[in-house]
Scaffold this motif. Sequence first.
Motif, PDB file in Angstrom:
ATOM      1  N   GLU A   5      18.756 -40.338  34.746  1.00  0.00           N
ATOM      2  CA  GLU A   5      19.593 -40.857  35.837  1.00  0.00           C
ATOM      3  C   GLU A   5      20.490 -39.791  36.459  1.00  0.00           C
ATOM      4  OE1 GLU A   5      19.353 -42.410  32.824  1.00  0.00           O
ATOM      5  OE2 GLU A   5      18.026 -44.011  33.502  1.00  0.00           O
ATOM      6  N   CYS A   6      20.757 -38.700  35.742  1.00  0.00           N
ATOM      7  CA  CYS A   6      21.666 -37.653  36.250  1.00  0.00           C
ATOM      8  C   CYS A   6      21.235 -37.138  37.620  1.00  0.00           C
ATOM      9  CB  CYS A   6      21.749 -36.494  35.269  1.00  0.00           C
ATOM     10  SG  CYS A   6      22.674 -36.845  33.765  1.00  0.00           S
ATOM     11  N   ASP A   7      19.941 -36.952  37.835  1.00  0.00           N
ATOM     12  CA  ASP A   7      19.449 -36.413  39.103  1.00  0.00           C
ATOM     13  C   ASP A   7      19.804 -37.291  40.303  1.00  0.00           C
ATOM     14  OD1 ASP A   7      18.302 -34.188  37.912  1.00  0.00           O
ATOM     15  OD2 ASP A   7      16.392 -35.202  37.578  1.00  0.00           O
ATOM     16  N   ARG A   8      20.002 -38.583  40.067  1.00  0.00           N
ATOM     17  CA  ARG A   8      20.279 -39.517  41.159  1.00  0.00           C
ATOM     18  C   ARG A   8      21.743 -39.946  41.214  1.00  0.00           C
ATOM     19  NH1 ARG A   8      16.425 -42.250  38.381  1.00  0.00           N
ATOM     20  NH2 ARG A   8      17.733 -44.085  38.406  1.00  0.00           N
ATOM     21  N   HIS A  14      24.209 -30.620  39.773  1.00  0.00           N
ATOM     22  CA  HIS A  14      23.005 -29.805  39.993  1.00  0.00           C
ATOM     23  C   HIS A  14      23.211 -28.378  39.488  1.00  0.00           C
ATOM     24  CE1 HIS A  14      21.122 -32.990  42.284  1.00  0.00           C
ATOM     25  NE2 HIS A  14      22.275 -33.162  42.870  1.00  0.00           N
ATOM     26  N   ASN A  15      23.945 -28.269  38.384  1.00  0.00           N
ATOM     27  CA  ASN A  15      24.254 -26.999  37.756  1.00  0.00           C
ATOM     28  C   ASN A  15      23.788 -27.084  36.309  1.00  0.00           C
ATOM     29  OD1 ASN A  15      25.652 -25.009  36.195  1.00  0.00           O
ATOM     30  ND2 ASN A  15      27.194 -24.839  37.793  1.00  0.00           N
ATOM     31  N   PRO A  16      23.007 -26.108  35.798  1.00  0.00           N
ATOM     32  CA  PRO A  16      22.522 -26.209  34.426  1.00  0.00           C
ATOM     33  C   PRO A  16      23.613 -26.115  33.363  1.00  0.00           C
ATOM     34  CG  PRO A  16      21.923 -24.090  35.354  1.00  0.00           C
ATOM     35  CD  PRO A  16      22.532 -24.899  36.458  1.00  0.00           C
ATOM     36  N   ARG A  36      26.913 -43.412  39.208  1.00  0.00           N
ATOM     37  CA  ARG A  36      27.107 -43.913  40.578  1.00  0.00           C
ATOM     38  C   ARG A  36      25.902 -43.420  41.373  1.00  0.00           C
ATOM     39  NH1 ARG A  36      30.277 -45.759  37.771  1.00  0.00           N
ATOM     40  NH2 ARG A  36      32.519 -45.888  37.935  1.00  0.00           N
ATOM     41  N   LEU A  37      25.114 -44.325  41.898  1.00  0.00           N
ATOM     42  CA  LEU A  37      23.913 -43.958  42.633  1.00  0.00           C
ATOM     43  C   LEU A  37      24.274 -43.172  43.888  1.00  0.00           C
ATOM     44  CD1 LEU A  37      20.848 -44.112  42.895  1.00  0.00           C
ATOM     45  CD2 LEU A  37      21.160 -46.235  44.180  1.00  0.00           C
ATOM     46  N   GLN A  42      17.418 -37.377  45.810  1.00  0.00           N
ATOM     47  CA  GLN A  42      15.976 -37.479  45.612  1.00  0.00           C
ATOM     48  C   GLN A  42      15.710 -37.089  44.171  1.00  0.00           C
ATOM     49  OE1 GLN A  42      14.135 -34.890  48.415  1.00  0.00           O
ATOM     50  NE2 GLN A  42      14.766 -36.085  50.187  1.00  0.00           N
ATOM     51  N   ALA A  43      14.971 -37.902  43.478  1.00  0.00           N
ATOM     52  CA  ALA A  43      14.690 -37.622  42.071  1.00  0.00           C
ATOM     53  C   ALA A  43      13.938 -36.287  41.956  1.00  0.00           C
ATOM     54  CB  ALA A  43      13.874 -38.738  41.456  1.00  0.00           C
ATOM     55  N   GLU A  44      14.371 -35.467  41.019  1.00  0.00           N
ATOM     56  CA  GLU A  44      13.753 -34.165  40.797  1.00  0.00           C
ATOM     57  C   GLU A  44      12.601 -34.339  39.817  1.00  0.00           C
ATOM     58  OE1 GLU A  44      15.000 -29.983  38.733  1.00  0.00           O
ATOM     59  OE2 GLU A  44      16.536 -31.085  39.779  1.00  0.00           O
TER      60      GLU A  44
END
Length: 115
Positions: A5-8, A14-16, A36-37, A42-44
């Motif tokens: 869910e993190c990607d969305r 967006h940091n490793p 929070r959506l 966009q899903a990676e």
Amino acid sequence: MKIPECDRCLLYSHNPHLFCAVHPAGPQGDSCLDFRLDPNAQAEELWEPEGATYYNGELILQPQQRLTQQQQQELLDTHPMFTGRCPRCNAEFDRDWSARVHWDCSECGWMDDTV
């Protein structure tokens, strides 16, 4: 630990090294109460074909090995990159191995044909 869910998520950085402001090391467990959506997310997709791996977000194809295990061992035992010496005349190579691409011997004329 990152969850799918993190990607969305709106809070995802967006940091490793920093997942989000709320959970810098990632959420504990397999869900996040602070999700929070993000309407623009966009899903990676991290699909990996056989023989490839993601490294720092980039898909890298693994080289195909052409040598047998015995040939690989012989290379480790004799090649100047690993021994520092010419396999034919045993002349010592210059110690700056990191900058070297070709391992041709100026003493006996042995030429490295591995590259």
